[in-house]
Design a protein around this motif. Structure first.
Motif, mmCIF file in Angstrom:
data_model
loop_
_atom_site.group_PDB
_atom_site.id
_atom_site.type_symbol
_atom_site.label_atom_id
_atom_site.label_comp_id
_atom_site.label_asym_id
_atom_site.label_seq_id
_atom_site.Cartn_x
_atom_site.Cartn_y
_atom_site.Cartn_z
ATOM 1 N N THR A 226 0.821 -1.213 0.000
ATOM 2 C CA THR A 226 0.000 0.000 0.000
ATOM 3 C C THR A 226 0.850 1.257 0.000
ATOM 4 O O THR A 226 0.567 2.211 -0.733
ATOM 5 N N TRP A 227 1.922 1.266 0.778
ATOM 6 C CA TRP A 227 2.673 2.491 1.038
ATOM 7 C C TRP A 227 3.861 2.633 0.089
ATOM 8 O O TRP A 227 4.640 1.695 -0.083
ATOM 9 N N PRO A 228 4.042 3.807 -0.517
ATOM 10 C CA PRO A 228 5.139 3.998 -1.483
ATOM 11 C C PRO A 228 6.528 3.759 -0.905
ATOM 12 O O PRO A 228 7.396 3.214 -1.593
ATOM 13 N N SER A 229 6.756 4.123 0.345
ATOM 14 C CA SER A 229 8.114 4.072 0.893
ATOM 15 C C SER A 229 8.623 2.662 1.143
ATOM 16 O O SER A 229 9.812 2.477 1.425
ATOM 17 N N ILE A 230 7.746 1.668 1.049
ATOM 18 C CA ILE A 230 8.204 0.285 1.230
ATOM 19 C C ILE A 230 7.948 -0.543 -0.027
ATOM 20 O O ILE A 230 7.935 -1.763 0.010
ATOM 21 N N SER A 231 7.789 0.125 -1.154
ATOM 22 C CA SER A 231 7.494 -0.566 -2.408
ATOM 23 C C SER A 231 8.743 -1.198 -3.004
ATOM 24 O O SER A 231 9.838 -0.642 -2.934
ATOM 25 N N GLY A 232 8.577 -2.369 -3.595
ATOM 26 C CA GLY A 232 9.641 -2.980 -4.397
ATOM 27 C C GLY A 232 10.944 -3.172 -3.664
ATOM 28 O O GLY A 232 11.024 -3.870 -2.650
ATOM 29 N N THR A 233 11.979 -2.517 -4.172
ATOM 30 C CA THR A 233 13.333 -2.694 -3.645
ATOM 31 C C THR A 233 13.624 -1.835 -2.424
ATOM 32 O O THR A 233 14.775 -1.750 -1.990
ATOM 33 N N SER A 234 12.611 -1.205 -1.839
ATOM 34 C CA SER A 234 12.806 -0.379 -0.639
ATOM 35 C C SER A 234 12.882 -1.277 0.592
ATOM 36 O O SER A 234 12.015 -1.284 1.463
ATOM 37 N N VAL A 235 13.953 -2.061 0.635
ATOM 38 C CA VAL A 235 14.203 -3.004 1.717
ATOM 39 C C VAL A 235 15.631 -2.798 2.206
ATOM 40 O O VAL A 235 16.378 -2.008 1.631
ATOM 41 N N SER A 236 16.018 -3.488 3.248
ATOM 42 C CA SER A 236 17.380 -3.324 3.760
ATOM 43 C C SER A 236 18.393 -3.736 2.699
ATOM 44 O O SER A 236 18.145 -4.625 1.879
ATOM 45 N N ARG A 237 19.538 -3.073 2.717
ATOM 46 C CA ARG A 237 20.554 -3.252 1.673
ATOM 47 C C ARG A 237 21.002 -4.706 1.558
ATOM 48 O O ARG A 237 21.279 -5.187 0.452
ATOM 49 N N ASP A 238 21.074 -5.433 2.656
ATOM 50 C CA ASP A 238 21.553 -6.818 2.565
ATOM 51 C C ASP A 238 20.428 -7.816 2.313
ATOM 52 O O ASP A 238 20.624 -9.018 2.416
ATOM 53 N N PHE A 239 19.237 -7.317 1.977
ATOM 54 C CA PHE A 239 18.139 -8.171 1.523
ATOM 55 C C PHE A 239 17.779 -7.885 0.068
ATOM 56 O O PHE A 239 17.214 -8.731 -0.616
ATOM 57 N N VAL A 240 18.157 -6.690 -0.406
ATOM 58 C CA VAL A 240 17.697 -6.244 -1.722
ATOM 59 C C VAL A 240 18.280 -7.075 -2.857
ATOM 60 O O VAL A 240 17.674 -7.179 -3.937
ATOM 61 N N GLU A 241 19.434 -7.706 -2.633
ATOM 62 C CA GLU A 241 20.041 -8.505 -3.703
ATOM 63 C C GLU A 241 19.492 -9.923 -3.789
ATOM 64 O O GLU A 241 19.819 -10.660 -4.719
ATOM 65 N N LEU A 242 18.648 -10.316 -2.829
ATOM 66 C CA LEU A 242 18.090 -11.671 -2.888
ATOM 67 C C LEU A 242 17.252 -11.906 -4.147
ATOM 68 O O LEU A 242 17.491 -12.875 -4.873
ATOM 69 N N PRO A 243 16.265 -11.081 -4.472
ATOM 70 C CA PRO A 243 15.450 -11.367 -5.667
ATOM 71 C C PRO A 243 16.259 -11.370 -6.960
ATOM 72 O O PRO A 243 15.931 -12.119 -7.893
ATOM 73 N N SER A 244 17.303 -10.552 -7.026
ATOM 74 C CA SER A 244 18.100 -10.472 -8.254
ATOM 75 C C SER A 244 19.044 -11.658 -8.374
ATOM 76 O O SER A 244 19.125 -12.296 -9.433
ATOM 77 N N GLN A 245 19.759 -11.964 -7.308
ATOM 78 C CA GLN A 245 20.714 -13.071 -7.365
ATOM 79 C C GLN A 245 19.995 -14.419 -7.481
ATOM 80 O O GLN A 245 20.474 -15.334 -8.151
ATOM 81 N N LEU A 246 18.862 -14.534 -6.840
ATOM 82 C CA LEU A 246 18.079 -15.760 -6.957
ATOM 83 C C LEU A 246 17.648 -15.991 -8.398
ATOM 84 O O LEU A 246 17.705 -17.118 -8.911
ATOM 85 N N TYR A 247 17.237 -14.926 -9.084
ATOM 86 C CA TYR A 247 16.727 -15.071 -10.450
ATOM 87 C C TYR A 247 17.792 -15.596 -11.404
ATOM 88 O O TYR A 247 17.477 -16.249 -12.401
ATOM 89 N N GLU A 248 19.060 -15.348 -11.112
ATOM 90 C CA GLU A 248 20.148 -15.831 -11.962
ATOM 91 C C GLU A 248 20.125 -17.348 -12.112
ATOM 92 O O GLU A 248 20.552 -17.887 -13.138
ATOM 93 N N HIS A 249 19.654 -18.055 -11.090
ATOM 94 C CA HIS A 249 19.695 -19.522 -11.112
ATOM 95 C C HIS A 249 18.936 -20.094 -12.306
ATOM 96 O O HIS A 249 19.316 -21.138 -12.845
ATOM 97 N N TRP A 250 17.863 -19.410 -12.713
ATOM 98 C CA TRP A 250 17.022 -19.993 -13.774
ATOM 99 C C TRP A 250 17.664 -19.904 -15.159
ATOM 100 O O TRP A 250 17.207 -20.577 -16.080
ATOM 101 N N LEU A 251 18.722 -19.128 -15.308
ATOM 102 C CA LEU A 251 19.412 -19.078 -16.603
ATOM 103 C C LEU A 251 19.911 -20.451 -17.012
ATOM 104 O O LEU A 251 19.885 -20.808 -18.197
#
Length: 688
Positions: A487-512
């Motif tokens: 609901t709230w803009p300030s917590i949308s998408g990649t607005s997470v802690s710096r050491d959690f933000v790379e999880l969705p990106s690095q995880l997606y690499e596996h499917w290559l």
């Protein structure tokens, strides 16, 4: 000038394109400065209205309008900073140097607005009595902490000094990034036909295309873009050319007195240390990590140090093997920095009968994009529909509608794939507009920027395996923005802690490298034949190869980041870097992935300062997360994919990251999954 700007009608702030896209063709760059001035003034007017409300502070009259304030400023900022990274010019660079400190002062003034903070503080004090849902409670906590960390509780001279520090750090960050860009844009190694004999055809074509773009028709150019530099270092038999490229690449940000970033680093470190102490923290690292999963420098070092020691052991075994190979070829000198990638490719071919040149015809950019989008379809039901008629900021930008499985429009995705001198190096995801549901909400408009070598007209762009992973990585970030359901803009998408933000990106690499994706999409650029099984087997067998080098390269930079920020600031950062690497026992023949003068993650702004470790922290999570699919025996298991979407990709910063991860996986992982993924627990099947 400010009074003459109608923000409700100006193309920088009123986006009239289809799907709410900005009309880049209607933008006059001379308007940036007056529009910024008007937008900041409008934002402050909104802030004063919130702060001056005599009614008791509530979520509806304080937190909600604070979240929605400054829309015009957000819009002009999104366009301007996007261009500053992806298609800059002298006018934008001059304005960047001016706007960076001005924006810092603007937001510091808001954070230090006593009446505004009093209202936020009043909400915070009675938070347990407000009956807040979990997401709103998270937003309130983030907002309150954000004010405190931005100096809201400081008084008198300390408040003034804090604002001065913020403005100066913004100036320094802009100058640092521009110095690196200048070195990367200006340095080139111009070669003749005899000099490129024996190089892969696709690399020769890319070097020819680059030469043509730089005014060296009929010749060949290596630049400091990784997409040219790394394959050249792997393939060139000419040691003197590798030496020249290596020295320039490792010294970016210090190739001339004019672009020397050492003084900027020294001042930055001192100011960051002073900022942290004003806020009551012993070091800048303690300040930055207080708001992350890791929490403390000790926990970060507890991750990095064991990995560092194991990686050095693997790298030393590899160095000996490279030395034997080089000696057999008549090179009697020790393996040095310019040699490692070259001989590593030779060793890979010897051990696995495999080389990158054999793989590249199956990694045409268009095929990799298809594969990337197909994974999103299989996991999350997304359809990517290209719209060539919707234009971006440059002719190379491609625009896609993102549709859910039922055909409804979810968002817009833009992609800018090719390197050019006006673009800073690296690859990244950002947004023109974040997804949220507050007060009618907004649809996500997300973009990826890459730096792949642009082929000659009519020729396909062929990627390396690392570049293909980068494309998947950045699209993983994009999905984090596109799938957001908060609901709230300030917590949308990649607005997470710096050491959690790379999880969705690095995880997606596996499917290559999921076999059915490779077989379906990674087809030969000329014949259209799928990648043969024996090549896929070679790729799988070789996937752990070179991880000693790669892990030392990365971890050296992560350790350097922590050493800079977890102690007293260094007066001579370049000498301190050398001393630190010697103390850590870094192999001389492996350069840091990012030496200090070009370490933009931590010095061109403070986004990853005391946070570069987060890629590895997230890798612990991503390795464990993909094992959920492996254990189920299905890389697209529908129930697991739904849990992944709900708890990771769609959840944004709506809850504590440990809670979100545990909701997906059941528990938090240990680093062994990551070290298994990198092949660091064994080397060539042997315990080390």
């Amino acid at each position: 000038m400010t009074a003459s700007i109608d923000l409700a009608a100006h193309p920088l702030t009123n986006w009239t394109g289809e799907h709410g896209l900005p009309d880049y063709a209607a933008i006059d760059q001379a308007d940036f400065e007056p529009v910024f001035e008007a937008a900041m003034a409008a934002h402050l007017t909104e802030i004063e209205a919130i702060a001056g409300d005599d009614a008791e502070a509530t979520v509806d009259n304080t937190l909600k309008p604070l979240e929605l304030a400054g829309e015009a400023l957000s819009r002009v900022s999104a366009i301007f900073w996007g261009l500053a990274g992806a298609d800059t010019n002298p006018h934008i660079q001059a304005l960047e140097r001016k706007l960076s400190p001005a924006m810092s002062r603007h937001f510091t003034a808001i954070a230090m607005n006593e009446k505004l903070f009093a209202r936020v503080d009043a909400l915070w004090e009675k938070r347990d009595r407000l009956g807040l849902d979990g997401e709103t409670a998270q937003v309130l906590e983030k907002t309150w902490k954000g004010f405190v960390r931005a100096g809201a509780k400081l008084e008198g001279a300390d408040r003034e000094r804090f604002a001065e520090i913020g403005a100066r750090l913004a100036e320094l960050g802009a100058a640092f990034g521009q110095n690196v860009l200048k070195d990367e844009a200006e340095w080139e190694l111009v070669l003749d036909e005899a000099d490129v004999a024996g190089l892969p055809d696709d690399l020769i074509a890319a070097m020819a295309s680059t030469a043509e773009a730089r005014g060296h028709e009929g010749r060949y150019v290596v630049t400091l873009s990784r997409s040219l530099y790394e394959p050249f270092m792997q393939a060139s038999d000419k040691a003197e050319f590798r030496q020249a490229a290596y020295e320039a690449f490792t010294n970016r940000g210090s190739l001339s007195d004019e672009t020397d970033n050492a003084p900027i680093i020294a001042e930055t470190l001192k100011l960051r240390d002073e900022k942290a102490k004003l806020l009551g923290y012993p070091t800048f690292a303690a300040f930055k990590l207080d708001n992350t999963m890791a929490k403390t420098p000790d926990r970060v070092m507890g991750l990095l140090e064991p990995v560092w020691e194991r990686a050095k052991a693997v790298a030393e075994n590899d160095r000996k093997a490279l030395g034997r190979l080089a000696a057999d070829a008549g090179q009697n000198a020790e393996i040095a920095g310019p040699d490692w990638r070259y001989w590593q490719e030779k060793l890979r071919a010897e051990r696995f009968a495999f080389d990158e040149a054999e793989l590249k015809p199956y990694l045409a950019l268009e095929r990799v994009i298809e594969a990337c989008f197909d994974v999103a379809r299989r996991l999350f039901g997304l359809q990517m529909v290209e719209r060539p008629d919707l234009k971006g900021w440059h002719e190379d930008v491609r625009t896609f509608e993102v549709r859910d499985g039922d055909g409804s429009l979810r968002g817009v995705f833009l992609a800018d794939y090719f390197n050019r001198p006006s673009k800073r190096s690296g690859a990244w995801m950002s947004r023109l507009q974040s997804a949220h549901k507050l007060d009618g909400g907004d649809m996500p408009i997300i973009y990826n920027v890459m730096n792949f070598a642009k082929p000659q007209t009519g020729q396909p762009a062929l990627l390396s395996m690392d570049e293909a992973r980068t494309l998947f990585h950045e699209f993983g970030h994009a999905l984090h923005g596109l799938l957001s359901e908060v609901t709230w803009p300030s917590i949308s998408g990649t607005s997470v802690s710096r050491d959690f933000v790379e999880l969705p990106s690095q995880l997606y690499e596996h499917w290559l490298t999921v076999p059915e994706i490779m077989q379906s999409h990674l087809r030969h650029v000329k014949t259209g034949e799928p990648m043969p099984q024996d090549l896929m087997d070679k790729l799988k067998a070789a996937q752990d190869f070179g991880q000693g080098f790669a892990t030392v390269e990365f971890t050296a930079s992560a350790l350097m980041d922590m050493k800079y920020h977890a102690g007293a600031p260094a007066d001579d950062p370049i000498a301190f870097e050398a001393e630190t690497m010697k103390m850590l026992g870094k192999p001389d023949a492996i350069a840091m992935r990012h030496r200090s003068p070009h370490f933009q993650h931590i010095f061109a702004g403070d986004g990853y300062s005391a946070g570069y470790y987060s890629y590895m922290w997230s890798e612990v999570l991503d390795a464990d997360a993909f094992e959920a699919f492996t254990e189920a025996g299905d890389p697209f298991h529908p129930e697991i994919a739904q849990k992944l979407r709900d708890n990771i990709y769609a959840a944004g910063g709506s809850a504590d990251p440990e809670k979100l991860y545990s909701a997906f996986r059941g528990q938090m992982p240990n680093p062994d999954a990551m070290m298994r993924k990198r092949g660091l627990l064994t080397e060539a099947g042997r315990e080390i």
